[in-house]
Design a protein around this motif. Structure first.
Motif, PDB file in Angstrom:
ATOM      1  N   SER A  30     -11.651   4.088  -5.255  1.00 39.05           N
ATOM      2  CA  SER A  30     -11.113   5.354  -5.399  1.00 39.05           C
ATOM      3  C   SER A  30      -9.515   5.537  -5.107  1.00 39.05           C
ATOM      4  CB  SER A  30     -12.002   6.307  -4.898  1.00 39.05           C
ATOM      5  OG  SER A  30     -13.266   6.369  -5.161  1.00 39.05           O
ATOM      6  N   GLY A  31      -9.008   4.556  -4.420  1.00 38.93           N
ATOM      7  CA  GLY A  31      -7.675   4.665  -4.425  1.00 38.93           C
ATOM      8  C   GLY A  31      -6.964   4.353  -5.558  1.00 38.93           C
ATOM      9  N   ALA A  32      -7.438   3.435  -6.355  1.00 36.95           N
ATOM     10  CA  ALA A  32      -6.815   3.039  -7.544  1.00 36.95           C
ATOM     11  C   ALA A  32      -6.938   4.257  -8.654  1.00 36.95           C
ATOM     12  CB  ALA A  32      -7.386   1.961  -8.205  1.00 36.95           C
ATOM     13  N   ASN A 120      11.053   3.400   3.338  1.00 36.63           N
ATOM     14  CA  ASN A 120      10.122   2.248   4.337  1.00 36.63           C
ATOM     15  C   ASN A 120       9.506   1.466   3.363  1.00 36.63           C
ATOM     16  OD1 ASN A 120       7.316   3.182   4.387  1.00 36.63           O
ATOM     17  ND2 ASN A 120       8.325   5.200   4.115  1.00 36.63           N
ATOM     18  N   GLU A 121       9.165   0.386   4.184  1.00 34.39           N
ATOM     19  CA  GLU A 121       8.602  -0.809   3.264  1.00 34.39           C
ATOM     20  C   GLU A 121       6.928  -0.537   3.123  1.00 34.39           C
ATOM     21  OE1 GLU A 121      10.844  -4.845   4.979  1.00 34.39           O
ATOM     22  OE2 GLU A 121       9.439  -3.616   6.340  1.00 34.39           O
ATOM     23  N   MET A 122       6.353   0.589   3.285  1.00 37.45           N
ATOM     24  CA  MET A 122       5.166   1.058   3.077  1.00 37.45           C
ATOM     25  C   MET A 122       4.914   1.551   1.877  1.00 37.45           C
ATOM     26  SD  MET A 122       3.125   3.845   5.485  1.00 37.45           S
ATOM     27  CE  MET A 122       3.631   3.435   7.121  1.00 37.45           C
ATOM     28  N   GLU A 123       5.868   2.066   1.144  1.00 41.03           N
ATOM     29  CA  GLU A 123       5.802   2.930  -0.094  1.00 41.03           C
ATOM     30  C   GLU A 123       5.370   1.981  -1.256  1.00 41.03           C
ATOM     31  OE1 GLU A 123       6.356   6.076   0.123  1.00 41.03           O
ATOM     32  OE2 GLU A 123       6.872   5.860   2.274  1.00 41.03           O
ATOM     33  N   HIS A 124       4.597   2.735  -2.075  1.00 36.48           N
ATOM     34  CA  HIS A 124       4.146   2.342  -3.160  1.00 36.48           C
ATOM     35  C   HIS A 124       5.406   2.257  -4.126  1.00 36.48           C
ATOM     36  CE1 HIS A 124       2.338   2.534  -7.341  1.00 36.48           C
ATOM     37  NE2 HIS A 124       1.267   2.440  -6.916  1.00 36.48           N
ATOM     38  N   HIS A 125       5.460   1.259  -5.140  1.00 41.24           N
ATOM     39  CA  HIS A 125       6.713   1.148  -5.817  1.00 41.24           C
ATOM     40  C   HIS A 125       6.831   2.295  -6.578  1.00 41.24           C
ATOM     41  CE1 HIS A 125       5.536  -3.479  -6.297  1.00 41.24           C
ATOM     42  NE2 HIS A 125       5.936  -3.350  -5.058  1.00 41.24           N
ATOM     43  N   ALA A 126       6.075   3.238  -6.729  1.00 38.71           N
ATOM     44  CA  ALA A 126       6.323   4.608  -7.638  1.00 38.71           C
ATOM     45  C   ALA A 126       7.305   5.397  -6.758  1.00 38.71           C
ATOM     46  CB  ALA A 126       5.151   5.260  -8.034  1.00 38.71           C
ATOM     47  N   GLY A 364      -4.749  -7.949  -4.901  1.00 42.24           N
ATOM     48  CA  GLY A 364      -3.321  -8.062  -5.322  1.00 42.24           C
ATOM     49  C   GLY A 364      -2.326  -7.617  -4.350  1.00 42.24           C
ATOM     50  N   HIS A 365      -1.043  -7.034  -4.686  1.00 43.67           N
ATOM     51  CA  HIS A 365      -0.091  -6.570  -3.946  1.00 43.67           C
ATOM     52  C   HIS A 365      -0.295  -4.980  -4.076  1.00 43.67           C
ATOM     53  CE1 HIS A 365       2.242  -5.762  -7.557  1.00 43.67           C
ATOM     54  NE2 HIS A 365       2.365  -7.139  -7.595  1.00 43.67           N
ATOM     55  N   HIS A 366      -1.062  -4.436  -4.951  1.00 44.75           N
ATOM     56  CA  HIS A 366      -1.222  -2.787  -4.785  1.00 44.75           C
ATOM     57  C   HIS A 366      -0.010  -2.157  -4.832  1.00 44.75           C
ATOM     58  CE1 HIS A 366      -5.036  -4.445  -3.348  1.00 44.75           C
ATOM     59  NE2 HIS A 366      -4.493  -4.869  -2.315  1.00 44.75           N
ATOM     60  N   CYS A 367       0.802  -2.822  -5.710  1.00 42.79           N
ATOM     61  CA  CYS A 367       2.216  -2.095  -6.033  1.00 42.79           C
ATOM     62  C   CYS A 367       3.124  -1.726  -4.788  1.00 42.79           C
ATOM     63  CB  CYS A 367       2.019  -0.771  -6.905  1.00 42.79           C
ATOM     64  SG  CYS A 367       1.332  -0.921  -8.596  1.00 42.79           S
ATOM     65  N   THR A 368       2.763  -2.742  -3.708  1.00 45.41           N
ATOM     66  CA  THR A 368       3.626  -2.517  -2.615  1.00 45.41           C
ATOM     67  C   THR A 368       4.013  -3.902  -2.330  1.00 45.41           C
ATOM     68  OG1 THR A 368       1.513  -2.999  -1.183  1.00 45.41           O
ATOM     69  CG2 THR A 368       2.245  -0.595  -1.570  1.00 45.41           C
ATOM     70  N   MET A 369       4.961  -4.462  -2.823  1.00 44.77           N
ATOM     71  CA  MET A 369       5.371  -5.960  -2.716  1.00 44.77           C
ATOM     72  C   MET A 369       6.404  -5.971  -1.341  1.00 44.77           C
ATOM     73  SD  MET A 369       6.100  -7.419  -6.426  1.00 44.77           S
ATOM     74  CE  MET A 369       6.364  -9.062  -6.028  1.00 44.77           C
ATOM     75  N   PRO A 370       6.956  -4.907  -1.013  1.00 46.49           N
ATOM     76  CA  PRO A 370       7.883  -5.140   0.032  1.00 46.49           C
ATOM     77  C   PRO A 370       6.895  -5.223   1.579  1.00 46.49           C
ATOM     78  CG  PRO A 370       8.984  -3.542  -1.361  1.00 46.49           C
ATOM     79  CD  PRO A 370       7.686  -3.899  -1.926  1.00 46.49           C
ATOM     80  N   LEU A 371       5.728  -4.214   1.108  1.00 43.49           N
ATOM     81  CA  LEU A 371       4.944  -4.194   2.307  1.00 43.49           C
ATOM     82  C   LEU A 371       4.319  -5.747   2.554  1.00 43.49           C
ATOM     83  CD1 LEU A 371       3.534  -2.898   4.772  1.00 43.49           C
ATOM     84  CD2 LEU A 371       1.787  -2.097   3.010  1.00 43.49           C
ATOM     85  N   SER A 380      -3.733  -8.928  -1.004  1.00 40.85           N
ATOM     86  CA  SER A 380      -4.912  -8.703  -0.016  1.00 40.85           C
ATOM     87  C   SER A 380      -6.023  -8.130  -0.835  1.00 40.85           C
ATOM     88  CB  SER A 380      -4.452  -7.573   1.159  1.00 40.85           C
ATOM     89  OG  SER A 380      -3.745  -6.582   0.247  1.00 40.85           O
ATOM     90  N   ILE A 381      -6.969  -7.671  -0.482  1.00 44.52           N
ATOM     91  CA  ILE A 381      -8.275  -7.075  -1.068  1.00 44.52           C
ATOM     92  C   ILE A 381      -8.356  -5.619  -0.369  1.00 44.52           C
ATOM     93  CG2 ILE A 381     -10.708  -6.666  -0.757  1.00 44.52           C
ATOM     94  CD1 ILE A 381     -10.408  -9.331  -2.433  1.00 44.52           C
ATOM     95  N   ARG A 382      -8.471  -4.793  -1.407  1.00 44.01           N
ATOM     96  CA  ARG A 382      -8.503  -3.349  -0.776  1.00 44.01           C
ATOM     97  C   ARG A 382      -9.754  -2.718  -1.079  1.00 44.01           C
ATOM     98  NH1 ARG A 382      -4.435   1.140  -3.379  1.00 44.01           N
ATOM     99  NH2 ARG A 382      -6.054   0.962  -5.030  1.00 44.01           N
TER     100      ARG A 382
END
Ligand code: PMP
Length: 411
Positions: A30-32, A120-126, A364-371, A380-382
């Protein structure tokens, strides 16, 4: 109120379907994108079957009806996030568009060389790349709040980064990977002390946590319809009225003007100034229906159920040998999003094997490559849960992980 989980699940028809391989669906993604209650699905077909038309320009009854329903949806969203006026609610195509809108207009207009944006590095690429792009264009500087070892924003470091040079703090309400809930109200107050604005990415937080933009002194807030049990293709940008009034338009064309002449044009009042062209009409109205669903269920019931799920998921996941969860383990500081890896298992292999058992998770990286770079992992798996999930589904996830570990010869 305690959530009546059976009746909630009855409201979401897709949760009761079987997958093509015959397995019952266990939807932990549901996070996606979240699933839709029948009220939303029915609203969409009711509009198309009975009164679909274009908004605003209606000189006929259908146009009047969709216009008034879309404006009613705007008013419901205003109340839902505690905004002061309907003009502060801009319909966009989603969180990504809302962030780009402000980066490309407010950012281009107000940022200058040497100004600082705190990220900060936890941000989504968006909520990362649009600021990076506009900072490069304007000669502004990005500063990054350090993460603590358990995946929170280091508030002392944040305080050190703030200065009169800070123009904007862009931060997520809830991490889409770590599940971390950030202390937005506190961060907003500190940003305002140095005269900076705060932009909150509410894509993950708005569907799960109550928000009041006035009380929390949030300057800009973005969220997506599809993550709050509404349609995709619609989203919201909230902006404080005075800020939106000073900000130039983003897209130009129909609906956003008051007058057009060969030499020059003038802009419409808010919110139309930021809503050029034909909007996602049905989606905007159905987003109002989704907000009604969430409001009727209530955040007390939502949080109660998500708390039960989080507690159980954390307990069961931690029992799996070699499994590492990223993010805080304290329930009060996290949402029901669990990203993890298992020693020796590639996330893609794991997700593929889980899918065979009907478990829908992301890898995958869940659109958070810096994290992911920060965590020193490629992927990772989410598993992301919400109020319609059950502890039985968590058991099904754990059983499927056991199946995968055996297949991968880890057990
Ligand atoms: N921010 C966060 C925290 C998200 O989880 C997402 C969606 N994965 C987005 C922004 C982008 O949302 P959308 O794709 O709906 O624009």
């Amino acid at each position: 109120m305690t959530a009546d989980i059976a009746s909630i699940r009855h409201d979401f028809p897709i949760l009761n379907t079987k997958l093509p391989n015959g397995q019952p669906l266990v939807y932990l993604d549901s996070g996606a994108t979240a699933q839709h209650p029948k009220s939303v699905i029915n609203k969409i077909s009711e509009i198309y079957e009975h009164y679909y038309s274009n908004v605003h320009r209606g000189v006929h009854q259908l146009g009047d009806r969709v216009t008034s329903e879309m404006e009613a949806a705007r008013a419901r969203i205003q109340a839902f996030i505690g905004a002061s006026a309907t003009e502060e609610i801009i319909f966009t195509s989603g969180t990504t568009m809302s962030i780009n809108l402000i980066a490309q207009t407010w950012g281009r207009h107000f940022l200058k060389g040497g100004d600082e944006i705190i990220l900060n590095e936890m941000e989504h690429h968006a909520n990362f790349v649009p600021w990076q792009a506009i900072a490069k264009e304007r000669g502004a500087v990005l500063k990054f709040i350090q993460l603590t070892p358990d995946g929170r924003l280091d508030q002392e470091h944040y305080q050190c980064l703030l200065s009169p040079k800070t123009k904007l703090v862009a931060v997520t309400g809830m991490s889409n990977v770590l599940g971390t809930i950030n202390p937005i109200e506190e961060m907003a107050a500190r940003a305002h002390e140095v005269g900076a604005l705060i932009f909150v990415d509410g894509a993950q937080s708005v569907p799960h946590l109550p928000v009041n933009v006035v009380e929390s002194e949030i300057d800009f807030l973005a969220f997506s319809g599809h993550k709050i049990f509404g349609p995709s293709g619609i989203g919201v940008l909230y902006g404080r009225k005075s800020l939106l009034e000073q900000t130039p338009p983003f897209l130009f064309g129909g609906n956003m003007i008051s007058e057009v002449h060969c030499e020059d044009s003038h802009w419409a009042q808010l919110p139309a100034k930021f809503e050029a062209g034909t909007p996602a009409i049905t989606e905007a109205i159905a987003l109002g229906t989704a907000i009604d669903y969430v409001s009727e269920l209530g955040f007390d019931a939502i949080q109660q159920q998500e708390h039960v799920l989080s507690q159980y998921a954390l307990q069961r996941l931690q029992e799996v040998p070699g499994l590492q969860i990223y993010g805080p383990l304290e329930l009060e500081d996290r949402g029901a999003i669990f990203s993890f890896n298992i020693d020796g298992a590639h996330p893609e292999d794991l997700a593929t094997l889980l899918d065979r058992k009907g478990i829908a998770v992301r890898h995958g990286h869940h659109c958070t490559m810096p994290l992911h770079q920060h965590l020193n992992i490629a992927a990772s798996i989410r598993a992301s849960l919400t109020f319609y999930n059950t502890t039985d589904e968590i058991d099904a996830l754990i059983d499927a992980i056991e199946f995968a570990r055996k297949r991968l010869r880890l057990a």
